[in-house]
Design a protein around this motif. Structure first.
Motif, PDB file in Angstrom:
ATOM      1  N   SER A 276       0.804  -1.384  -0.009  1.00 22.32           N
ATOM      2  CA  SER A 276       0.076   0.036  -0.054  1.00 22.32           C
ATOM      3  C   SER A 276       0.939   1.178   0.017  1.00 22.32           C
ATOM      4  N   ARG A 277       0.398   2.294  -0.748  1.00 28.00           N
ATOM      5  CA  ARG A 277       1.021   3.658  -0.730  1.00 28.00           C
ATOM      6  C   ARG A 277       0.589   4.516   0.479  1.00 28.00           C
ATOM      7  N   LEU A 278      -0.365   3.916   1.381  1.00 29.08           N
ATOM      8  CA  LEU A 278      -0.885   4.615   2.540  1.00 29.08           C
ATOM      9  C   LEU A 278      -1.481   6.011   1.777  1.00 29.08           C
ATOM     10  N   GLU A 279      -2.339   5.895   1.010  1.00 27.41           N
ATOM     11  CA  GLU A 279      -2.952   7.096   0.299  1.00 27.41           C
ATOM     12  C   GLU A 279      -3.843   7.561   1.306  1.00 27.41           C
ATOM     13  N   GLU A 280      -4.281   8.943   1.131  1.00 29.36           N
ATOM     14  CA  GLU A 280      -5.282   9.741   1.807  1.00 29.36           C
ATOM     15  C   GLU A 280      -6.467   8.907   2.564  1.00 29.36           C
ATOM     16  N   THR A 281      -7.311   8.515   1.315  1.00 28.76           N
ATOM     17  CA  THR A 281      -8.309   7.877   1.961  1.00 28.76           C
ATOM     18  C   THR A 281      -8.151   6.393   2.811  1.00 28.76           C
ATOM     19  N   ALA A 282      -7.269   6.081   2.673  1.00 27.41           N
ATOM     20  CA  ALA A 282      -6.757   4.699   3.538  1.00 27.41           C
ATOM     21  C   ALA A 282      -6.356   5.088   4.817  1.00 27.41           C
ATOM     22  N   THR A 283      -5.813   6.264   4.947  1.00 30.91           N
ATOM     23  CA  THR A 283      -5.343   6.647   6.480  1.00 30.91           C
ATOM     24  C   THR A 283      -6.291   7.815   7.093  1.00 30.91           C
ATOM     25  N   MET A 284      -7.363   8.253   6.535  1.00 34.42           N
ATOM     26  CA  MET A 284      -8.190   9.304   6.877  1.00 34.42           C
ATOM     27  C   MET A 284      -9.007   8.973   8.225  1.00 34.42           C
ATOM     28  N   GLY A 285      -8.777   9.772   9.191  1.00 33.78           N
ATOM     29  CA  GLY A 285      -9.264   9.256  10.443  1.00 33.78           C
ATOM     30  C   GLY A 285      -8.423   8.565  11.296  1.00 33.78           C
ATOM     31  N   TRP A 286      -7.333   8.233  11.000  1.00 31.80           N
ATOM     32  CA  TRP A 286      -6.316   7.549  11.854  1.00 31.80           C
ATOM     33  C   TRP A 286      -5.844   8.466  12.867  1.00 31.80           C
ATOM     34  N   PRO A 287      -5.950   7.997  14.329  1.00 29.76           N
ATOM     35  CA  PRO A 287      -5.259   8.503  15.431  1.00 29.76           C
ATOM     36  C   PRO A 287      -3.929   9.336  15.174  1.00 29.76           C
ATOM     37  N   ASP A 288      -3.690  10.286  15.747  1.00 32.10           N
ATOM     38  CA  ASP A 288      -2.527  11.314  15.448  1.00 32.10           C
ATOM     39  C   ASP A 288      -1.102  10.493  15.784  1.00 32.10           C
ATOM     40  N   ARG A 289      -1.409   9.561  16.837  1.00 32.06           N
ATOM     41  CA  ARG A 289      -0.185   8.817  17.495  1.00 32.06           C
ATOM     42  C   ARG A 289       0.247   7.480  16.569  1.00 32.06           C
ATOM     43  N   ILE A 290      -0.758   7.134  15.443  1.00 31.18           N
ATOM     44  CA  ILE A 290      -0.151   6.305  14.365  1.00 31.18           C
ATOM     45  C   ILE A 290       0.980   6.901  13.541  1.00 31.18           C
ATOM     46  N   GLY A 291       2.027   6.199  13.732  1.00 31.83           N
ATOM     47  CA  GLY A 291       3.221   7.161  12.656  1.00 31.83           C
ATOM     48  C   GLY A 291       3.914   7.774  13.757  1.00 31.83           C
ATOM     49  N   SER A 292       3.559   8.043  14.919  1.00 33.16           N
ATOM     50  CA  SER A 292       4.519   8.786  15.953  1.00 33.16           C
ATOM     51  C   SER A 292       4.682   8.002  16.891  1.00 33.16           C
ATOM     52  N   GLY A 293       3.591   7.681  17.773  1.00 33.09           N
ATOM     53  CA  GLY A 293       3.914   6.943  18.942  1.00 33.09           C
ATOM     54  C   GLY A 293       3.679   5.243  18.552  1.00 33.09           C
ATOM     55  N   VAL A 294       2.746   5.365  17.674  1.00 36.98           N
ATOM     56  CA  VAL A 294       2.613   3.761  17.143  1.00 36.98           C
ATOM     57  C   VAL A 294       3.337   3.545  16.002  1.00 36.98           C
ATOM     58  N   PRO A 295       4.358   2.968  15.729  1.00 34.07           N
ATOM     59  CA  PRO A 295       5.277   2.366  14.624  1.00 34.07           C
ATOM     60  C   PRO A 295       4.450   1.914  13.387  1.00 34.07           C
ATOM     61  N   VAL A 296       4.560   2.116  12.140  1.00 34.47           N
ATOM     62  CA  VAL A 296       3.870   1.688  11.016  1.00 34.47           C
ATOM     63  C   VAL A 296       4.935   1.190  10.123  1.00 34.47           C
ATOM     64  N   VAL A 297       5.074  -0.263  10.235  1.00 35.47           N
ATOM     65  CA  VAL A 297       6.040  -0.977   9.419  1.00 35.47           C
ATOM     66  C   VAL A 297       5.486  -1.187   8.054  1.00 35.47           C
ATOM     67  N   GLN A 298       6.028  -0.542   7.135  1.00 32.99           N
ATOM     68  CA  GLN A 298       5.789  -0.898   5.465  1.00 32.99           C
ATOM     69  C   GLN A 298       6.401  -1.713   4.948  1.00 32.99           C
ATOM     70  N   ILE A 299       5.949  -2.676   3.993  1.00 33.52           N
ATOM     71  CA  ILE A 299       6.575  -3.748   3.279  1.00 33.52           C
ATOM     72  C   ILE A 299       5.986  -3.527   1.754  1.00 33.52           C
ATOM     73  N   ASN A 300       6.951  -3.059   0.865  1.00 31.60           N
ATOM     74  CA  ASN A 300       6.690  -2.812  -0.527  1.00 31.60           C
ATOM     75  C   ASN A 300       7.817  -3.212  -1.465  1.00 31.60           C
ATOM     76  N   ALA A 301       7.409  -3.496  -2.611  1.00 27.15           N
ATOM     77  CA  ALA A 301       8.425  -4.394  -3.615  1.00 27.15           C
ATOM     78  C   ALA A 301       9.186  -2.969  -4.360  1.00 27.15           C
ATOM     79  N   ASP A 302       8.633  -1.826  -4.061  1.00 27.97           N
ATOM     80  CA  ASP A 302       9.502  -0.693  -4.933  1.00 27.97           C
ATOM     81  C   ASP A 302       9.514   0.384  -3.716  1.00 27.97           C
ATOM     82  N   PRO A 303      10.714   0.838  -3.180  1.00 27.40           N
ATOM     83  CA  PRO A 303      11.111   2.120  -2.152  1.00 27.40           C
ATOM     84  C   PRO A 303      10.238   3.081  -2.442  1.00 27.40           C
ATOM     85  N   LEU A 304       9.933   3.445  -4.093  1.00 27.82           N
ATOM     86  CA  LEU A 304       9.305   4.818  -4.262  1.00 27.82           C
ATOM     87  C   LEU A 304       7.943   4.469  -3.965  1.00 27.82           C
TER      88      LEU A 304
END
Length: 739
Positions: A276-304
């Motif tokens: 996933s690119r974690l685009e806007e509709t997929a993350t809308m409404g996420w609590p602020d702590r996700i990505g700051s206090g709560v880590p997001v581990v991303q797996i993707n075939a392309d670093p871009l």
């Protein structure tokens, strides 16, 4: 050495060699590609609109998991396909566009339909190239297919100018089709920060994106989630990757999070996002702590394709192979039982909320979109592929469990671009890619009318598609914003199209029979269209306050406490102190109202848990009646006493919504009622508990107010339910603990 009469003959031979038997498009005026196809069995789907042709090709590619081909002419024909390329690029559809172009010797001369097409399309494709020398046609074809299907798939553009149509093309070696490319499924090891985050997590979420389509052989993704004990969500484009009937599946993420499951996002300690690119509709409404206090581990075939908007470890590797390897490394892991219970509770809440809403809808006269989805499920086979648009009302299908994509089912949706008309056209490509699967397209009338020039194309080449068209008069999303912007719908008529021609459902009793008859026609090889009248006010949960591109999505809930006496300190709650019961109720409700959207706050419903206060009022009324020295007055009525609780609040705040005074009902039942209200919009719940039950005047009180903007209930401080009088906080605490 093989010699072809022209470039298009070489193209046709290459397509035959790779096994591609279907081509979409609207060829140039010279019809060179059709002459080259004349003696082959390649099917040319002749479209009426180049944009629709690319949409169909994208639908074919998304369903098949392989490349598709679209042929267009030059100049305005190439320009008209740009919308389709934008959608294909965003949706990662490997569409190879083969276009005509101005001959080399005519460029710069003001030639007919001359246009710098390569410059025009380069920003919206993975690779764009023009061939001028006939000796380069073969290598360019191979590279086009290689680029479209390698790494993150996407569209490519190859221009074959007019002069190549009549020049011999030589190939001095056998073709090397894209399928001959050796692909290595490189697994990234579970190491470093990612390993630490995964091992430390007790409340994980696994988010699956569109990059995992056709990548779940052996149900690797479910096995990883089971090993880790993770709640499973998907993005809209990732739908169908896993069965939505799996015990850990909780719905679509972000904008489409099912009511009742938001607690999982508030409580999670780790998000693992795959493909996933974690685009806007997929993350809308996420609590602020996700990505700051709560880590997001991303797996993707392309670093871009990795998002840098969220903190956490980023892993470059094949998603399927990586999760399979991680599952092996975590074989001895024991999932958190309490987290599994929370997942089950949230799923149950979402299911119960949906069932309750459907029951309410069935009792009403109008046809609701949720009922249309239920009717589709009841009248068409379970292995159908639902092809969707992303308008105001067809968006209902994104909200599980109103629509559930089971293990046999499939789903194709527009990308983050949400291009109008994509789903209607893409359904034809899906049908041609999967001729043995039922295909149902759920579209709005605005999208359907944009596509309609190619309805005959679908009948000719892709019979068997069922179109369920939600008729609200046009562009519902735009119409829904007119009132917010102070604009007159009569002057700006976005939803004023006339009734459609064709089978039309206006009464819910006709819905299932109409769909069943239409599906029987599809089974006979016809294309069937059923128009269903729906109301513009029938919007999905939380999508009723639209502001531009998105709704104003209110998330979470707020607890507010007030009292007429100083309360014992409670961590996480600050109580206001007031001089009277009426002031405490007014002040606490006003504070809660301030946490809600200003445009809806004045009219939201209010549920007052008045059992304890009503009993006090009844005792006082009885005492007054027994007192021979005091004349009973109308104001002594128990009901009037209780209603006075909110009169000062209404005067002070300007609130004028519906008030429901509830007595002799359990708090659990009242909260369930509040959750049903919250599925449709914000609601206030207020509990008033007298402090002195024997008082003949103001008894004093504690007031607990809950502002709900979704069916998810808040987590109160552990000690609150035992410290404060009343039952609301105690029931909330016990609900959260699963007792």
């Amino acid at each position: 050495m093989t010699t072809f009469p022209g470039a298009w003959h070489a193209v046709v031979e290459y397509l035959r060699h790779t096994g591609l038997s279907t081509v979409f498009g609207l060829p140039g005026d010279d019809l060179a590609v059709l002459r080259a196809m004349r003696d082959t069995d390649i099917r040319m789907v002749l479209c009426r609109d180049q944009r629709n042709a690319v949409f169909m090709a994208a639908g074919y590619a998304l369903q098949s998991g392989g490349p598709s081909v679209c042929v267009v002419g030059k100049g305005p024909a190439a320009a008209n396909m740009i919308t389709g390329l934008v959608e294909a690029r965003s949706g990662c559809a490997p569409v190879v566009v083969l276009a005509g172009g101005t001959a080399a010797d005519r460029r710069g001369s003001g030639a007919f339909q001359e246009l710098d097409q390569v410059s025009m399309v380069t920003p919206v494709v993975k690779w764009a190239h023009r061939v001028d020398d006939p000796s380069r046609v073969g290598p360019a074809l191979e590279k086009a297919f290689l680029a479209a299907t390698s790494g993150v798939p996407g569209p490519v553009y190859l221009e074959l100018p007019d002069h190549l149509a009549s020049l011999p093309v030589e190939l001095d070696r056998p073709w090397s089709p894209h399928s001959a490319v050796l692909r290595t499924a490189a697994a990234a090891p579970l190491a470093g920060q990612a390993r630490a985050a995964v091992l430390a997590s007790r409340q994980p979420i696994l988010l699956l994106g569109g990059g995992m389509r056709h990548r779940n052989g052996g149900r690797v993704l479910e096995r990883f989630a089971e090993t880790l004990g993770a709640a499973i969500y998907c993005t809209a484009s990732g739908r169908g990757v896993v069965s939505e009937r799996h015990a850990l599946f909780c719905g679509l993420a972000g904008l489409y999070t099912p009511p009742g499951t938001q607690d999982l996002w508030r409580e999670t300690d780790l998000v693992i996002a795959v493909g996933s690119r974690l685009e806007e509709t997929a993350t809308m409404g996420w609590p602020d702590r996700i990505g700051s206090g709560v880590p997001v581990v991303q797996i993707n075939a392309d670093p871009l394709e990795l998002s840098t908007e969220y903190g956490g470890h980023r892993v470059v590797g094949d998603g399927t192979a990586t999760l399979a390897a991680w599952a092996q490394q975590l074989a001895e892991h024991s999932p958190s039982e309490s987290w599994q219970a929370t997942i089950a509770r949230c799923r149950d809440t979402a299911t119960a909320t949906t069932a309750s809403e459907l029951a309410r809808m069935r009792a009403e006269d109008q046809v609701h979109v949720a009922e249309v989805l239920a009717a589709i499920d009841a009248t068409t086979p379970a292995d159908r592929v639902l092809v969707q648009e992303n308008g105001l009302q067809d968006m209902w299908s994104y909200f599980s469990p109103y629509y559930v994509c089971g293990e046999q089912g499939g789903s194709v949706v527009p990308s983050e671009q949400t291009t109008l008309g994509f789903g209607a056209a893409a359904a034809a490509g899906v049908r041609l890619a999967a001729p043995d699967r039922p295909v149902v397209a759920l579209v709005g009338d605005g999208a359907f009318n944009m596509f309609r020039s190619d309805l005959g194309t679908v009948r000719r080449y892709a019979p068997g598609v069922l179109y369920v068209v939600l008729h609200n008069g046009g562009y519902g999303w735009l119409h829904a914003q007119l009132a917010n912007q102070g604009l007159d719908p009569a002057r700006f008529p976005f939803a004023a199209d006339p009734p459609p021609d064709g089978p039309r459902v206006t009464a819910k009793g006709d819905l299932e029979p109409a769909l069943r008859e239409a599906w029987n026609a599809c089974a006979r090889g016809e294309v069937a269209t059923v128009f269903v009248d729906v109301h513009l006010t029938d919007t999905p949960p939380g999508i009723d306050d639209i502001d531009g591109d998105f709704p104003n999505v209110a998330t979470g809930s707020t607890l507010t406490v007030g009292a007429t006496a100083q309360l014992e300190h409670i961590d996480g709650l600050t109580a206001g102190e007031y001089k009277s019961t009426a002031a405490a109720v007014s002040g606490t409700l006003t504070a809660a109202l301030a946490t809600l959207p200003a445009d809806t706050a004045p009219t939201i419903p209010l549920l007052v848990i008045a059992d304890a206060y009503s009993k006090w009022a009844a005792r006082r009324f009885a005492a007054h009646c027994d007192n021979p020295d005091r004349q009973t007055r109308p104001f002594d009525s128990t009901g009037l006493e209780t209603s006075e609780l909110v009169r000062k609040f209404a005067i002070d705040s300007g609130w004028h919504g519906r008030c429901h005074l509830l007595a002799a009902l359990s708090t659990e039942r009242i909260l369930a009622m509040a959750q049903r209200f919250a599925a449709r919009g914000p609601v206030l719940v207020c509990e008033v508990t007298p402090l002195d039950e024997t008082a003949m005047k103001d008894p004093g009180c504690t007031v607990v107010t809950l502002a709900l903007t979704s069916p998810s209930l808040p987590r109160p401080p552990v000690t609150a339910g035992k410290t404060l009088p009343g039952t609301l906080l105690d029931v909330l605490a016990r609900t959260e603990m699963g007792t």
